[in-house]
Design a protein around this motif. Sequence first.
Motif, PDB file in Angstrom:
ATOM      1  N   SER A 148      36.069   2.966  19.743  1.00  0.00           N
ATOM      2  CA  SER A 148      34.985   2.798  18.760  1.00  0.00           C
ATOM      3  C   SER A 148      33.625   2.764  19.455  1.00  0.00           C
ATOM      4  CB  SER A 148      35.207   1.529  17.941  1.00  0.00           C
ATOM      5  OG  SER A 148      35.334   0.401  18.760  1.00  0.00           O
ATOM      6  N   GLN A 149      33.568   2.143  20.627  1.00  0.00           N
ATOM      7  CA  GLN A 149      32.301   2.108  21.367  1.00  0.00           C
ATOM      8  C   GLN A 149      31.939   3.500  21.872  1.00  0.00           C
ATOM      9  OE1 GLN A 149      32.934  -1.054  24.316  1.00  0.00           O
ATOM     10  NE2 GLN A 149      31.356  -2.215  23.276  1.00  0.00           N
ATOM     11  N   ALA A 150      32.953   4.235  22.351  1.00  0.00           N
ATOM     12  CA  ALA A 150      32.704   5.599  22.832  1.00  0.00           C
ATOM     13  C   ALA A 150      32.183   6.482  21.701  1.00  0.00           C
ATOM     14  CB  ALA A 150      33.988   6.180  23.417  1.00  0.00           C
ATOM     15  N   GLN A 151      32.794   6.365  20.532  1.00  0.00           N
ATOM     16  CA  GLN A 151      32.382   7.185  19.399  1.00  0.00           C
ATOM     17  C   GLN A 151      30.997   6.776  18.908  1.00  0.00           C
ATOM     18  OE1 GLN A 151      35.801   6.696  16.860  1.00  0.00           O
ATOM     19  NE2 GLN A 151      36.796   8.512  17.685  1.00  0.00           N
ATOM     20  N   ASN A 152      30.685   5.491  18.982  1.00  0.00           N
ATOM     21  CA  ASN A 152      29.355   5.027  18.586  1.00  0.00           C
ATOM     22  C   ASN A 152      28.267   5.606  19.481  1.00  0.00           C
ATOM     23  OD1 ASN A 152      30.248   3.509  16.443  1.00  0.00           O
ATOM     24  ND2 ASN A 152      30.300   1.578  17.550  1.00  0.00           N
ATOM     25  N   LYS A 153      28.617   5.892  20.745  1.00  0.00           N
ATOM     26  CA  LYS A 153      27.664   6.497  21.680  1.00  0.00           C
ATOM     27  C   LYS A 153      27.574   8.003  21.523  1.00  0.00           C
ATOM     28  CE  LYS A 153      28.096   3.082  25.412  1.00  0.00           C
ATOM     29  NZ  LYS A 153      28.558   2.907  26.815  1.00  0.00           N
ATOM     30  N   GLY A 154      28.387   8.560  20.597  1.00  0.00           N
ATOM     31  CA  GLY A 154      28.359  10.002  20.363  1.00  0.00           C
ATOM     32  C   GLY A 154      29.279  10.792  21.271  1.00  0.00           C
ATOM     33  N   LEU A 155      30.149  10.093  21.992  1.00  0.00           N
ATOM     34  CA  LEU A 155      31.090  10.786  22.866  1.00  0.00           C
ATOM     35  C   LEU A 155      32.200  11.424  22.044  1.00  0.00           C
ATOM     36  CD1 LEU A 155      29.547   8.905  24.822  1.00  0.00           C
ATOM     37  CD2 LEU A 155      31.669   8.650  26.080  1.00  0.00           C
ATOM     38  N   THR A 156      32.697  12.555  22.540  1.00  0.00           N
ATOM     39  CA  THR A 156      33.809  13.238  21.876  1.00  0.00           C
ATOM     40  C   THR A 156      35.003  13.266  22.820  1.00  0.00           C
ATOM     41  OG1 THR A 156      32.957  15.361  22.630  1.00  0.00           O
ATOM     42  CG2 THR A 156      32.340  14.657  20.419  1.00  0.00           C
TER      43      THR A 156
END
Length: 69
Positions: free
Chosen positions: A55-63
Amino acid sequence: MKYTAILLFTVLTSFSSAETSVYICGANGAKRYHLKETCRGLSSCSHEVVKTTISQAQNKGLTICGWED
Ligand SMILES: [Zn+2]
């Protein structure tokens, strides 16, 4: 009935997101996240491999990395 299904889905999604750990190359500047620490995409990483949550990775825009299954 419909509302219950949506609520259940939301609870399950947020629960699994909080529990799933992912790995990124470097604390800053990473574009992708990896499900496995041994991923091919991380083998060429010249920075520190950082463990975080999906969830943190996705919040940073990571794919998700292209090497993952
Ligand atoms: Zn990967």
